[in-house]
Design an enzyme around this catalytic site. Structure first.
Site, PDB file in Angstrom:
ATOM      1  CG  ASP A   1      -1.917  -1.073   1.273  1.00  0.00           C
ATOM      2  OD1 ASP A   1      -2.186  -1.655   0.202  1.00  0.00           O
ATOM      3  OD2 ASP A   1      -2.437  -1.367   2.369  1.00  0.00           O
TER       4      ASP A   1
HETATM    5  P1  NAP Z   1       0.899  -3.951   3.077  1.00  0.00           P
HETATM    6  O1  NAP Z   1       0.265  -2.989   2.153  1.00  0.00           O
HETATM    7  O2  NAP Z   1       0.052  -4.572   4.133  1.00  0.00           O
HETATM    8  O3  NAP Z   1       1.580  -5.075   2.175  1.00  0.00           O
HETATM    9  C1  NAP Z   1       2.399  -6.054   2.697  1.00  0.00           C
HETATM   10  C2  NAP Z   1       2.769  -7.009   1.594  1.00  0.00           C
HETATM   11  O4  NAP Z   1       3.701  -7.922   2.110  1.00  0.00           O
HETATM   12  C3  NAP Z   1       1.597  -7.819   1.088  1.00  0.00           C
HETATM   13  O5  NAP Z   1       1.164  -7.373  -0.172  1.00  0.00           O
HETATM   14  C4  NAP Z   1       2.113  -9.273   1.042  1.00  0.00           C
HETATM   15  O6  NAP Z   1       1.986  -9.792  -0.273  1.00  0.00           O
HETATM   16  C5  NAP Z   1       3.585  -9.136   1.426  1.00  0.00           C
HETATM   17  N1  NAP Z   1       4.023 -10.200   2.324  1.00  0.00           N
HETATM   18  C6  NAP Z   1       3.404 -10.739   3.392  1.00  0.00           C
HETATM   19  N2  NAP Z   1       4.146 -11.694   3.938  1.00  0.00           N
HETATM   20  C7  NAP Z   1       5.286 -11.776   3.200  1.00  0.00           C
HETATM   21  C8  NAP Z   1       6.452 -12.576   3.259  1.00  0.00           C
HETATM   22  N3  NAP Z   1       6.621 -13.524   4.201  1.00  0.00           N
HETATM   23  N4  NAP Z   1       7.418 -12.379   2.346  1.00  0.00           N
HETATM   24  C9  NAP Z   1       7.265 -11.442   1.367  1.00  0.00           C
HETATM   25  N5  NAP Z   1       6.182 -10.660   1.267  1.00  0.00           N
HETATM   26  C10 NAP Z   1       5.194 -10.825   2.177  1.00  0.00           C
HETATM   27  O7  NAP Z   1       2.162  -3.337   3.831  1.00  0.00           O
HETATM   28  P2  NAP Z   1       2.805  -1.895   3.833  1.00  0.00           P
HETATM   29  O8  NAP Z   1       3.152  -1.461   2.436  1.00  0.00           O
HETATM   30  O9  NAP Z   1       3.834  -1.951   4.892  1.00  0.00           O
HETATM   31  O10 NAP Z   1       1.600  -0.953   4.269  1.00  0.00           O
HETATM   32  C11 NAP Z   1       1.065  -0.998   5.590  1.00  0.00           C
HETATM   33  C12 NAP Z   1      -0.452  -0.997   5.572  1.00  0.00           C
HETATM   34  O11 NAP Z   1      -0.927  -1.244   6.879  1.00  0.00           O
HETATM   35  C13 NAP Z   1      -1.025   0.329   5.125  1.00  0.00           C
HETATM   36  O12 NAP Z   1      -2.213   0.142   4.401  1.00  0.00           O
HETATM   37  C14 NAP Z   1      -1.305   1.001   6.463  1.00  0.00           C
HETATM   38  O13 NAP Z   1      -2.293   2.001   6.391  1.00  0.00           O
HETATM   39  C15 NAP Z   1      -1.766  -0.169   7.274  1.00  0.00           C
HETATM   40  N6  NAP Z   1      -1.645   0.013   8.741  1.00  0.00           N
HETATM   41  C16 NAP Z   1      -0.490   0.551   9.271  1.00  0.00           C
HETATM   42  C17 NAP Z   1      -0.407   0.756  10.632  1.00  0.00           C
HETATM   43  C18 NAP Z   1       0.854   1.384  11.239  1.00  0.00           C
HETATM   44  O14 NAP Z   1       0.751   2.002  12.299  1.00  0.00           O
HETATM   45  N7  NAP Z   1       2.008   1.246  10.607  1.00  0.00           N
HETATM   46  C19 NAP Z   1      -1.445   0.367  11.470  1.00  0.00           C
HETATM   47  C20 NAP Z   1      -2.583  -0.241  10.899  1.00  0.00           C
HETATM   48  C21 NAP Z   1      -2.661  -0.385   9.530  1.00  0.00           C
HETATM   49  P3  NAP Z   1       1.964 -11.378  -0.523  1.00  0.00           P
HETATM   50  O15 NAP Z   1       0.891 -11.917   0.350  1.00  0.00           O
HETATM   51  O16 NAP Z   1       1.694 -11.517  -1.976  1.00  0.00           O
HETATM   52  O17 NAP Z   1       3.316 -11.880  -0.135  1.00  0.00           O
END
Ligand code: NAP
Length: 274
Positions: free
Chosen positions: A201
């Site tokens: 994301d």
């Molecule tokens: P993300 O959008 O959740 O994407 C994580 C990606 O990691 C997934 O597409 C997944 O794809 C991949 N993944 C999962 N396990 C894996 C593994 N073992 N090896 C390789 N890839 C793996 O993560 P992000 O870009 O860090 O964004 C964070 C999201 O969380 C945002 O939408 C944010 O708003 C939200 N959020 C953040 C917080 C905070 O405080 N930081 C709190 C709540 C929500 P595959 O399954 O295809 O591998």
């Protein structure tokens, strides 16, 4: 002397002058017992990347001819191969290039090895895979090769505030290498490879360009503006927001499927052999 003149001072004359010039440096080197590069101020680098041009069209070419030719270049130490295209239909050319790429193997390691600037973009998947120590080892190896490595940290990458900072601190990533989003974004257009590891994301360009997207307006890391983007993830699953990411379909992007820890370890191994 002037036959074939092309440049203002004449091609032949300049070739002769260059020949005499280098011969004089050679003589000076022999007389003083020093290599010519030392006389000219010292070595700028210890390795020079080179590529080979090959894979010319041949009558009666068989599919394994291409694999054999690729293997020969790899054995000779080349890691960048230039392929002739344009003489067949685009589909037939694409099939040929595909066969060569398969024979050459992991091109992510090659891309990284010849980069000057690499930005690592960590996300939730990196935490899941617990790949922080392997990523640090990869970054160290790139730095040893003279490549500039930094980490771009998005404020909501991961699942809790400061998630990525905690993770990278655990692997003792040097603090000056960590760049917050505002500092990291202007650097992407000057970046050779953005290495996105388990982030989704926070790299989604729909946030900039698609007013209908649920994440429209959310600040993102502009990884798509790098020369090349490599995304390490296990498959095409979306991230936390549950939406598709157009980054994955862009021409400058490549996907390396697999668990982040396994993929980073593989790339590290490949890099060591380059
Ligand atoms: P993300 O959008 O959740 O994407 C994580 C990606 O990691 C997934 O597409 C997944 O794809 C991949 N993944 C999962 N396990 C894996 C593994 N073992 N090896 C390789 N890839 C793996 O993560 P992000 O870009 O860090 O964004 C964070 C999201 O969380 C945002 O939408 C944010 O708003 C939200 N959020 C953040 C917080 C905070 O405080 N930081 C709190 C709540 C929500 P595959 O399954 O295809 O591998």
């Amino acid at each position: 002397m002037v036959r074939g003149t092309f440049w203002s001072t004449g091609q032949v004359v300049m070739s002769a002058v260059a020949g005499i010039d280098i011969a004089l440096w050679d003589l000076k080197g022999k007389a003083t017992g020093r290599p010519v590069y030392a006389l000219l101020g010292g070595a700028l680098r210890s390795r020079v990347p080179a590529y080979v041009t090959g894979f010319y069209y041949r009558e009666g070419e068989r599919p394994d001819d291409l694999a054999r030719e690729a293997a020969m270049y790899l054995e000779q130490g080349y890691r960048t191969l230039k392929v002739k295209v344009g003489g067949l239909t685009p589909e037939a050319d694409a099939e040929r290039v595909g066969r060569i790429r398969k024979a050459v193997g992991n091109d992510v390691a090659i891309m990284l090895a010849y980069a000057r600037r690499v930005v690592v973009v960590p996300g939730y998947g990196l935490a899941v895979a617990q790949a922080q120590h392997d990523v640090r080892a990869l970054a160290d190896l790139l730095e040893e090769r003279g490549i500039d490595v930094t980490y771009a940290i998005h404020p909501v990458a991961g699942r809790m505030p400061g998630h990525m900072n905690v993770l990278l601190a655990e692997a003792n990533v040097p603090y000056p290498q960590l760049k917050e989003m505002e500092e990291a974004n202007p650097e992407f257009p000057r970046t050779d490879v953005a290495l996105v590891i388990g982030a989704n994301d926070v790299t989604n360009p729909a946030a900039r360009s698609e007013p209908g997207s649920p994440i429209y307006g959310m600040p993102i890391l502009d990884v798509d503006r790098a020369t090349s983007v490599v995304v390490l993830k296990r498959g095409m699953s979306p991230g936390f927001a549950g939406i598709d990411n157009p980054l994955f379909y862009m021409d400058n992007a490549a996907l390396l499927f697999g668990d982040a820890k396994a993929s980073v370890t593989d790339v590290l191994g490949e890099l060591k052999s380059l």
